[in-house]
Design a protein around this motif. Sequence first.
Motif, PDB file in Angstrom:
ATOM      1  N   GLY A  27     -28.181  19.136   5.582  1.00 30.59           N
ATOM      2  CA  GLY A  27     -27.344  19.472   6.724  1.00 30.59           C
ATOM      3  C   GLY A  27     -26.046  20.588   6.142  1.00 30.59           C
ATOM      4  O   GLY A  27     -25.560  20.212   5.452  1.00 30.59           O
ATOM      5  N   ARG A 135     -32.367  25.115  17.364  1.00 31.72           N
ATOM      6  CA  ARG A 135     -33.189  24.225  16.775  1.00 31.72           C
ATOM      7  C   ARG A 135     -32.149  24.094  15.422  1.00 31.72           C
ATOM      8  O   ARG A 135     -31.675  25.219  14.972  1.00 31.72           O
ATOM      9  CB  ARG A 135     -34.525  24.743  16.469  1.00 31.72           C
ATOM     10  CG  ARG A 135     -35.186  24.908  17.477  1.00 31.72           C
ATOM     11  CD  ARG A 135     -36.538  24.226  17.276  1.00 31.72           C
ATOM     12  NE  ARG A 135     -37.386  23.633  18.711  1.00 31.72           N
ATOM     13  CZ  ARG A 135     -38.708  23.922  18.360  1.00 31.72           C
ATOM     14  NH1 ARG A 135     -39.205  24.815  17.679  1.00 31.72           N
ATOM     15  NH2 ARG A 135     -39.428  23.607  19.647  1.00 31.72           N
ATOM     16  N   PRO A 136     -32.179  22.826  14.545  1.00 28.74           N
ATOM     17  CA  PRO A 136     -31.488  22.855  13.462  1.00 28.74           C
ATOM     18  C   PRO A 136     -31.903  23.515  12.376  1.00 28.74           C
ATOM     19  O   PRO A 136     -30.974  23.936  11.322  1.00 28.74           O
ATOM     20  CB  PRO A 136     -31.577  21.405  13.367  1.00 28.74           C
ATOM     21  CG  PRO A 136     -32.941  20.789  13.893  1.00 28.74           C
ATOM     22  CD  PRO A 136     -32.996  21.707  15.146  1.00 28.74           C
ATOM     23  N   HIS A 162     -23.935  28.664  12.198  1.00 29.07           N
ATOM     24  CA  HIS A 162     -25.066  27.660  12.508  1.00 29.07           C
ATOM     25  C   HIS A 162     -24.842  26.458  11.279  1.00 29.07           C
ATOM     26  O   HIS A 162     -25.160  25.404  11.743  1.00 29.07           O
ATOM     27  CB  HIS A 162     -26.233  28.567  12.197  1.00 29.07           C
ATOM     28  CG  HIS A 162     -27.670  27.489  12.344  1.00 29.07           C
ATOM     29  ND1 HIS A 162     -27.964  26.852  13.249  1.00 29.07           N
ATOM     30  CD2 HIS A 162     -28.577  27.271  11.350  1.00 29.07           C
ATOM     31  CE1 HIS A 162     -29.036  26.062  13.033  1.00 29.07           C
ATOM     32  NE2 HIS A 162     -29.269  26.408  11.792  1.00 29.07           N
ATOM     33  N   GLY A 167     -26.279  22.773  10.846  1.00 29.75           N
ATOM     34  CA  GLY A 167     -27.641  23.273  10.844  1.00 29.75           C
ATOM     35  C   GLY A 167     -28.099  23.568   9.321  1.00 29.75           C
ATOM     36  O   GLY A 167     -27.369  23.696   8.322  1.00 29.75           O
TER      37      GLY A 167
END
Lengths: 205, 218
Positions: A27, A135-136, A162, A167
Amino acid sequence: MELVVTDLAVARGGVPVLEGVSFTVAGGEALVLRGPNGIGKTTLLRTVAGLQPPLAGRVGLDREAMAYAGHSDGIKATLSVRENLTFWADVFATDRVPAALAAFELEGLADRHAGNLSAGQKRRLGLARMVVTGRPVWVLDEPTVSLDVDAVAMFAGAVRAHLAGGGMALLATHIELGLEEARVLNLAPFRARAPEPDDFDGAFL
Amino acid sequence: MIALLIRDMKLGTRAGGGFGLGLAFFLIVVVLVPFGVGPETGRLALIAPGILWLGALLACLLSLDRIFALDWEDGSLDLLATSPLPMEAAVSVKALAHWLTTGLPLVLAAPVLGVLLSLPAAGYAPLILSLALGTPALSVIGTFGAALTVGLKRGGLLLSLLVLPLYVPTLIFGAEMARRGAEGMGNTTPMLMLAGITCGTIALLPFASAAVLRVNLR
């Protein structure tokens, strides 16, 4: 949340192009894929995005986590910029159209027909869709084609925002994006070897 | 799903969307028939239900290749495939949008064109009903054909060749229902067969279309 790809093998048109590809994207991290033309960057990204099944190996995250942007932007020429984005916002059930317009400085063009945009502006609209999806994992194939220097910086800013939100991004590109923190994975060592012809008939197949 | 329906309707009715082309084609076919077979009212009345059905079927065929081809060319089909919308739903919505922009106008225009072919007064209700029951099947079958040929250059002709044989049962029972109605006979049997074909295609074919589309996107 992290994207773990293990021992992935992918094929294009039935011919294996890459094998044994493994990487992890945590992440907040971006991974840039590099390699000569035809190495299979697009095929790999389509496989990760769930558009085609892998020959072997697995992609750790469900396709529901991926937002994919390919070579074409999926823009409808007769809809306005805002209508194009609103459609995707409705499909992905998000309300990020204003954020997306702001990220790529499209507010001034919002009510123009997408067919009247320049190539670079269309590309910005196509990339703005990624912000809309919410969306990730962003899976981006040659995102900077036809973008000028300012727009590339704009794009790098959007990717950073992001990543800052936890993300992930997986990009295939040939040029410098100005994302110094992104890791680079060279795909050349993973090129699939042609299978050895095992007998006389095999040599003719 | 509603967003996709609204988008497809917008695209269909805006410039270059092809809305009205099918309708105009239907009109021209029906206007040309009396020139071809002669203007005697009796003969025209006899063939009117069949001609109207054939015209509607061909008009429906005209816009089929646009269902997926445009989305394929600009990449939206890939993006739709990665969206939360199941492929089956996307295919069904596209078939519905095709019917709303092509099939429904044909149903509404048919009685007006029936006048041009001196369709007997008793024939109007069965004609409209048979077209309303049958044209959804034409759109759903056509969507399947469009999914099969997506990504092929000049796939339109192949699409026609694939789809027309599949249209035969719908045409037989639809035209039969309209003909029997025009001649004042009972038409329950062809009506039930037609409704059965339509319900069957709507229930089964979206799954086939979605599977074919997934294979074609690889």
